[in-house]
Design a protein around this motif. Structure first.
Motif, PDB file in Angstrom:
ATOM      1  N   GLY A   1      40.158  31.832  32.892  1.00 13.48           N
ATOM      2  CA  GLY A   1      39.726  32.544  33.338  1.00 13.48           C
ATOM      3  C   GLY A   1      40.037  32.779  35.322  1.00 13.48           C
ATOM      4  N   ASN A   2      39.046  33.310  35.919  1.00 15.60           N
ATOM      5  CA  ASN A   2      39.802  33.141  37.043  1.00 15.60           C
ATOM      6  C   ASN A   2      40.030  31.250  37.781  1.00 15.60           C
ATOM      7  N   ALA A   3      40.605  31.490  38.874  1.00 18.33           N
ATOM      8  CA  ALA A   3      40.593  30.298  39.245  1.00 18.33           C
ATOM      9  C   ALA A   3      39.886  30.005  40.273  1.00 18.33           C
ATOM     10  N   PRO A   4      39.421  28.344  40.191  1.00 18.74           N
ATOM     11  CA  PRO A   4      37.805  28.031  40.788  1.00 18.74           C
ATOM     12  C   PRO A   4      37.918  28.564  42.238  1.00 18.74           C
ATOM     13  N   GLY A   5      37.015  29.368  43.335  1.00 20.68           N
ATOM     14  CA  GLY A   5      36.840  29.060  44.093  1.00 20.68           C
ATOM     15  C   GLY A   5      37.841  30.384  44.604  1.00 20.68           C
ATOM     16  N   SER A   6      38.313  31.128  43.337  1.00 16.88           N
ATOM     17  CA  SER A   6      39.104  32.513  44.540  1.00 16.88           C
ATOM     18  C   SER A   6      38.011  33.804  44.460  1.00 16.88           C
ATOM     19  N   SER A   7      36.708  33.486  44.904  1.00 16.50           N
ATOM     20  CA  SER A   7      36.177  34.160  45.123  1.00 16.50           C
ATOM     21  C   SER A   7      35.638  34.131  46.440  1.00 16.50           C
TER      22      SER A   7
END
Length: 329
Positions: free
Chosen positions: A39-45
């Motif tokens: 999925g998205n990289a952890p912490g990218s949000s």
């Protein structure tokens, strides 16, 4: 019981009584664990969310909750820190630790709301939004949580009670496997509201052999028990063994679902299960915090979002069984 092997869809106040489409290994009282990969990289949000539960080690129910939470974290690029402890005081400590770590949001179960109130209010005082899931539907707003995702346990218990009453139940045995759980007590109270002859039995849900022994002795001593109602899938597996040892003809029904119980429904050893969709609870808890932090969204509009109850029986088991194998039902 040995570490639990434990494993309903409705929105608002709608009960799904038939689906057309609420435990492998648990985790010891863990230090916070950060999800990685996919999925998205952890912490990218930019957000870190603490996810705190009262999971008992080995309970497969929580594998589903955690899987949903982790998938949501990947989808939204959230860093997820999961921790758990079945002891209410220690769970409160985990919440406080998350507050001290200045996470952006906290999702927590509220099975013992009185013991967790101080920690939750500490979070809200620090400006950290909290959402409840799985347990505490009647208390989540009082303790300061913004949203709630789970089953209405009183409604679920009453729904089960009405169904077995219609099948002729007179003396069900409702097996409570965790002392002090408001959710479990609400389930049994709901059953009793529909079948006044319901009797409660307290067992030590952390010890499989003790559950089986206690149930076997009760069923052997009282042959008037016509239904055994278990409140978790692993307890239902213990009840199958207890029934055999006691030569009991009582029918078995359960709350919650896992792959093994799905198979027992298909082969007729379990009449039906009431599913509360734990995967959805975990997924929505994390997603709701992400949306609240990002956009100020309020899912549910001040009301609990129900993920159950729904009945799983021979009429729909063939459709649901494959999803239990994927750990999403």
């Amino acid at each position: 019981m040995r570490p639990f092997r434990r494993g309903l869809l409705a929105t608002g106040a709608v009960v799904v009584l038939a689906l057309t489409a609420c435990s492998g290994g648990g985790r010891e009282e863990t230090d916070p664990d950060t999800t990685t990969g996919g999925g998205n990289a952890p912490g990218s949000s930019g957000y870190t969310i603490a996810f705190v539960t009262h999971e008992t080690p080995g309970d497969t129910f929580w594998d589903k909750v955690r899987a949903g939470a982790e998938q949501a974290a990947k989808d939204e690029g959230v860093t997820l820190k999961y921790s758990n402890d079945p002891d209410a005081g220690k769970q409160a400590g985990l919440i406080q630790s998350a507050v001290d770590a200045k996470v952006d949001g906290i999702a927590t179960t509220l099975v013992t709301p009185d013991a967790l109130t101080g920690a939750v209010k500490s979070a809200t005082a620090a400006g950290i939004p909290v959402v409840g899931l799985n347990a505490g539907i009647d208390q989540y707003q009082k303790v300061g949580a913004l949203m709630y995702f789970g089953s209405d346990e009183s409604l679920a218990g009453t729904s089960l009670g009405k169904r077995i009453a219609g099948e002729g139940a007179k003396h069900p045995l409702c097996v409570i496997h965790q002392t002090g759980s408001v959710a479990l007590e609400a389930r049994c109270a709901g059953v009793r509201s529909a079948v006044p002859g319901t009797e409660n039995l307290q067992v030590n849900g952390a010890d499989d052999s003790a559950v089986t022994t206690t149930l076997q002795a009760k069923l052997a001593q009282d042959k008037s028990i016509d239904y055994v109602v278990t409140l978790g899938a692993p307890i239902a597996l213990d009840a199958i063994n207890a029934k055999q040892q006691a030569s009991s003809s009582a029918k078995l029904v359960t709350f919650d679902l896992n792959q093994e119980i799905a198979k027992r429904i298909k082969d007729g050893q379990v009449e039906f299960a009431i599913d509360q969709q734990p995967y959805v609870q975990g997924y929505l808890a994390v997603t709701s915090l992400y949306l609240y932090l990002k956009n100020g969204n309020d899912i549910g509009g001040g009301k609990a979002v129900l993920t159950g109850p729904s009945f799983v029986d021979k009429t729909n088991i063939d459709k649901i069984l494959p999803f239990t194998e994927k750990n999403t039902r």
